[in-house]
Scaffold this motif. Structure first.
Motif, PDB file in Angstrom:
ATOM      1  N   ALA A 145      -1.513 -38.079  -9.999  1.00  9.18           N
ATOM      2  CA  ALA A 145      -1.604 -37.068  -8.937  1.00  9.18           C
ATOM      3  C   ALA A 145      -0.920 -35.780  -9.381  1.00  9.18           C
ATOM      4  CB  ALA A 145      -0.974 -37.591  -7.651  1.00  9.18           C
ATOM      5  N   LEU A 146       0.297 -35.902  -9.906  1.00 13.01           N
ATOM      6  CA  LEU A 146       1.047 -34.705 -10.306  1.00 13.01           C
ATOM      7  C   LEU A 146       0.368 -33.990 -11.476  1.00 13.01           C
ATOM      8  CD1 LEU A 146       4.770 -35.887  -9.993  1.00 13.01           C
ATOM      9  CD2 LEU A 146       3.329 -34.807  -8.272  1.00 13.01           C
ATOM     10  N   ALA A 147      -0.189 -34.778 -12.397  1.00 13.37           N
ATOM     11  CA  ALA A 147      -0.885 -34.174 -13.543  1.00 13.37           C
ATOM     12  C   ALA A 147      -2.088 -33.353 -13.087  1.00 13.37           C
ATOM     13  CB  ALA A 147      -1.323 -35.259 -14.525  1.00 13.37           C
ATOM     14  N   ASN A 148      -2.606 -33.681 -11.922  1.00  9.61           N
ATOM     15  CA  ASN A 148      -3.754 -32.946 -11.373  1.00  9.61           C
ATOM     16  C   ASN A 148      -3.340 -31.964 -10.270  1.00  9.61           C
ATOM     17  OD1 ASN A 148      -6.526 -34.036 -12.468  1.00  9.61           O
ATOM     18  ND2 ASN A 148      -5.112 -35.759 -12.402  1.00  9.61           N
ATOM     19  N   ASN A 149      -2.042 -31.661 -10.242  1.00 14.29           N
ATOM     20  CA  ASN A 149      -1.528 -30.692  -9.253  1.00 14.29           C
ATOM     21  C   ASN A 149      -1.774 -31.100  -7.813  1.00 14.29           C
ATOM     22  OD1 ASN A 149      -0.475 -28.927 -11.160  1.00 14.29           O
ATOM     23  ND2 ASN A 149      -2.529 -28.086 -11.523  1.00 14.29           N
ATOM     24  N   LEU A 150      -1.728 -32.382  -7.564  1.00 16.11           N
ATOM     25  CA  LEU A 150      -1.765 -32.849  -6.176  1.00 16.11           C
ATOM     26  C   LEU A 150      -0.335 -33.038  -5.693  1.00 16.11           C
ATOM     27  CD1 LEU A 150      -4.554 -35.513  -6.555  1.00 16.11           C
ATOM     28  CD2 LEU A 150      -4.586 -33.814  -4.737  1.00 16.11           C
ATOM     29  N   ARG A 151      -0.095 -32.727  -4.427  1.00 15.39           N
ATOM     30  CA  ARG A 151       1.185 -33.079  -3.817  1.00 15.39           C
ATOM     31  C   ARG A 151       1.071 -34.528  -3.351  1.00 15.39           C
ATOM     32  NH1 ARG A 151       3.577 -29.654   1.245  1.00 15.39           N
ATOM     33  NH2 ARG A 151       1.400 -29.762   1.855  1.00 15.39           N
ATOM     34  N   VAL A 152       2.174 -35.262  -3.441  1.00 16.93           N
ATOM     35  CA  VAL A 152       2.177 -36.691  -3.087  1.00 16.93           C
ATOM     36  C   VAL A 152       3.041 -36.922  -1.853  1.00 16.93           C
ATOM     37  CG1 VAL A 152       2.953 -38.980  -3.844  1.00 16.93           C
ATOM     38  CG2 VAL A 152       1.838 -37.436  -5.475  1.00 16.93           C
ATOM     39  N   ILE A 153       2.491 -37.640  -0.884  1.00 18.22           N
ATOM     40  CA  ILE A 153       3.329 -38.171   0.197  1.00 18.22           C
ATOM     41  C   ILE A 153       3.544 -39.641  -0.157  1.00 18.22           C
ATOM     42  CG2 ILE A 153       3.519 -38.705   2.657  1.00 18.22           C
ATOM     43  CD1 ILE A 153       1.758 -36.313   3.252  1.00 18.22           C
ATOM     44  N   PHE A 154       4.735 -39.952  -0.624  1.00 22.59           N
ATOM     45  CA  PHE A 154       5.015 -41.292  -1.135  1.00 22.59           C
ATOM     46  C   PHE A 154       5.659 -42.146  -0.037  1.00 22.59           C
ATOM     47  CE2 PHE A 154       7.638 -44.482  -3.231  1.00 22.59           C
ATOM     48  CZ  PHE A 154       6.656 -45.082  -4.019  1.00 22.59           C
ATOM     49  N   CYS A 155       4.976 -43.253   0.299  1.00 21.21           N
ATOM     50  CA  CYS A 155       5.428 -44.135   1.392  1.00 21.21           C
ATOM     51  C   CYS A 155       6.162 -45.365   0.858  1.00 21.21           C
ATOM     52  CB  CYS A 155       4.237 -44.651   2.186  1.00 21.21           C
ATOM     53  SG  CYS A 155       3.159 -43.383   2.822  1.00 21.21           S
ATOM     54  N   PHE A 156       7.132 -45.782   1.600  1.00 22.74           N
ATOM     55  CA  PHE A 156       7.905 -46.974   1.251  1.00 22.74           C
ATOM     56  C   PHE A 156       8.639 -47.407   2.512  1.00 22.74           C
ATOM     57  CE2 PHE A 156      11.725 -44.563   1.552  1.00 22.74           C
ATOM     58  CZ  PHE A 156      11.281 -43.278   1.266  1.00 22.74           C
ATOM     59  N   GLY A 157       9.195 -48.611   2.466  1.00 20.17           N
ATOM     60  CA  GLY A 157       9.958 -49.089   3.625  1.00 20.17           C
ATOM     61  C   GLY A 157      10.120 -50.585   3.559  1.00 20.17           C
ATOM     62  N   GLU A 158      11.145 -51.058   4.237  1.00 11.17           N
ATOM     63  CA  GLU A 158      11.466 -52.480   4.154  1.00 11.17           C
ATOM     64  C   GLU A 158      10.667 -53.318   5.150  1.00 11.17           C
ATOM     65  OE1 GLU A 158      13.254 -50.313   5.798  1.00 11.17           O
ATOM     66  OE2 GLU A 158      13.897 -51.251   7.669  1.00 11.17           O
ATOM     67  N   GLU A 159      10.567 -54.610   4.856  1.00 13.04           N
ATOM     68  CA  GLU A 159       9.974 -55.598   5.782  1.00 13.04           C
ATOM     69  C   GLU A 159      11.038 -55.968   6.814  1.00 13.04           C
ATOM     70  OE1 GLU A 159       6.906 -57.214   5.200  1.00 13.04           O
ATOM     71  OE2 GLU A 159       6.494 -56.389   3.202  1.00 13.04           O
ATOM     72  N   LEU A 160      10.579 -56.620   7.883  1.00 11.59           N
ATOM     73  CA  LEU A 160      11.521 -57.062   8.915  1.00 11.59           C
ATOM     74  C   LEU A 160      12.565 -58.023   8.334  1.00 11.59           C
ATOM     75  CD1 LEU A 160      12.319 -56.960  11.862  1.00 11.59           C
ATOM     76  CD2 LEU A 160      10.732 -58.833  12.321  1.00 11.59           C
ATOM     77  N   SER A 161      12.101 -58.907   7.428  1.00 13.24           N
ATOM     78  CA  SER A 161      13.034 -59.892   6.851  1.00 13.24           C
ATOM     79  C   SER A 161      14.143 -59.190   6.052  1.00 13.24           C
ATOM     80  CB  SER A 161      12.289 -60.882   5.949  1.00 13.24           C
ATOM     81  OG  SER A 161      11.560 -60.166   4.983  1.00 13.24           O
ATOM     82  N   ASP A 162      13.807 -58.078   5.399  1.00 15.11           N
ATOM     83  CA  ASP A 162      14.835 -57.321   4.660  1.00 15.11           C
ATOM     84  C   ASP A 162      15.874 -56.771   5.627  1.00 15.11           C
ATOM     85  OD1 ASP A 162      13.394 -57.576   2.218  1.00 15.11           O
ATOM     86  OD2 ASP A 162      12.114 -55.910   2.812  1.00 15.11           O
ATOM     87  N   ARG A 163      15.384 -56.238   6.740  1.00 10.12           N
ATOM     88  CA  ARG A 163      16.333 -55.629   7.684  1.00 10.12           C
ATOM     89  C   ARG A 163      17.207 -56.705   8.319  1.00 10.12           C
ATOM     90  NH1 ARG A 163      17.855 -50.733  10.237  1.00 10.12           N
ATOM     91  NH2 ARG A 163      16.574 -49.555   8.808  1.00 10.12           N
TER      92      ARG A 163
END
Ligand code: PEP
Length: 249
Positions: free
Chosen positions: A115-133
């Motif tokens: 994405a970056l090599a093609n000059n796209l901006r990235v919205i990068f998603c992440f987050g924990e599972e309920l078991s992690d919390r």
């Protein structure tokens, strides 16, 4: 300073006709918003959406892309294909992609690079599972998701990165992280980035919250100092609700 962003992730919803109708409703309601506003229709409707929204100030973004530039990847879409139709931002790593399509941090690192090599901006998603919390493990989980997919980047690349913290237990469930839970995690994320890079990078990156944001809770969540906006699923499918959220800034 960093930007406030509200992005609607439409997922696999809305035919072409429904897309045009919703976009026209959105355009009628977008006036002098404090935040950057984005919508992510399904791939086949991206080009029509960019045409409908020309001059509106609402950005059309993609929900996913492949890391390869081209080739034998049936059903996939490349960064260059997105750029060619004036799509300049892509969501990567959504929890549904991780869960249903086995996307790993390692795969996502390759997508980020493409994405970056093609000059796209990235919205990068992440987050924990309920078991992690429940196990009080949410901070190490989130830190490793960010590190594995993004910490190979140079500091200068972070101007094209937006982060979206989306606890999996809050996505589409009606259960929202409390504003304090969101703030605590966003502050932790910013600190993690500062430790790896520097305070300039940490203070410049927009960190969105995602997970059952609604008109009724958006204002309080967005009022937190480290929350720079939202990634909105269900509520982005109704123009009135989406703009109530946008106007929560
Ligand atoms: C999402 O899919 O990114 C999301 C946050 O969905 P919802 O708002 O419906 O929880």
């Amino acid at each position: 300073m960093r930007k406030n962003i509200v992005a609607g992730n439409w997922k696999m919803n809305n035919t072409l006709q429904e897309t045009k109708q919703l976009l026209n409703e959105l355009m009628r309601q977008t006036k002098n918003t404090e935040a950057e506003v984005m919508v992510a229709p399904t791939f086949v409707n991206l080009e029509s959406a960019t045409q409908v929204l020309t001059g509106s100030g609402i950005e059309v973004i993609a929900q996913n892309m492949h890391f390869a530039s081209h080739g034998a990847y049936t059903g996939e879409v490349s960064a260059a294909m997105l750029k060619e139709i004036a799509v300049n931002t892509v969501i990567l790593g959504h929890s549904e992609r991780r869960a249903y399509f086995n996307e790993t941090d390692e795969l996502l690192a390759k997508k980020v690079d493409a994405a970056l090599a093609n000059n796209l901006r990235v919205i990068f998603c992440f987050g924990e599972e309920l078991s992690d919390r429940k196990a009080n493990n949410e901070e190490p989980v989130v830190a490793s998701q960010i590190a594995n997919a993004l910490f190979h980047l140079e500091a200068s690349a972070w101007k094209s990165i937006v982060l979206a913290y989306e606890p999996v237990w809050a996505i589409g469930t009606g259960e929202t992280a409390t504003p304090n839970q969101a703030q605590d995690m966003h502050q932790f994320i910013r600190k993690t980035i500062e430790n790896k890079y520097n305070s300039d990078v940490a203070n410049s990156v927009s960190i969105l919250y995602g997970g059952s944001v609604k008109p009724a809770n958006a204002k309080e969540i967005f009022s937190k100092p480290d929350v720079d906006g939202g990634l909105i699923g269900g509520a982005s499918l109704k123009a009135e609700d989406f703009f109530a959220i946008v106007n929560a800034f």
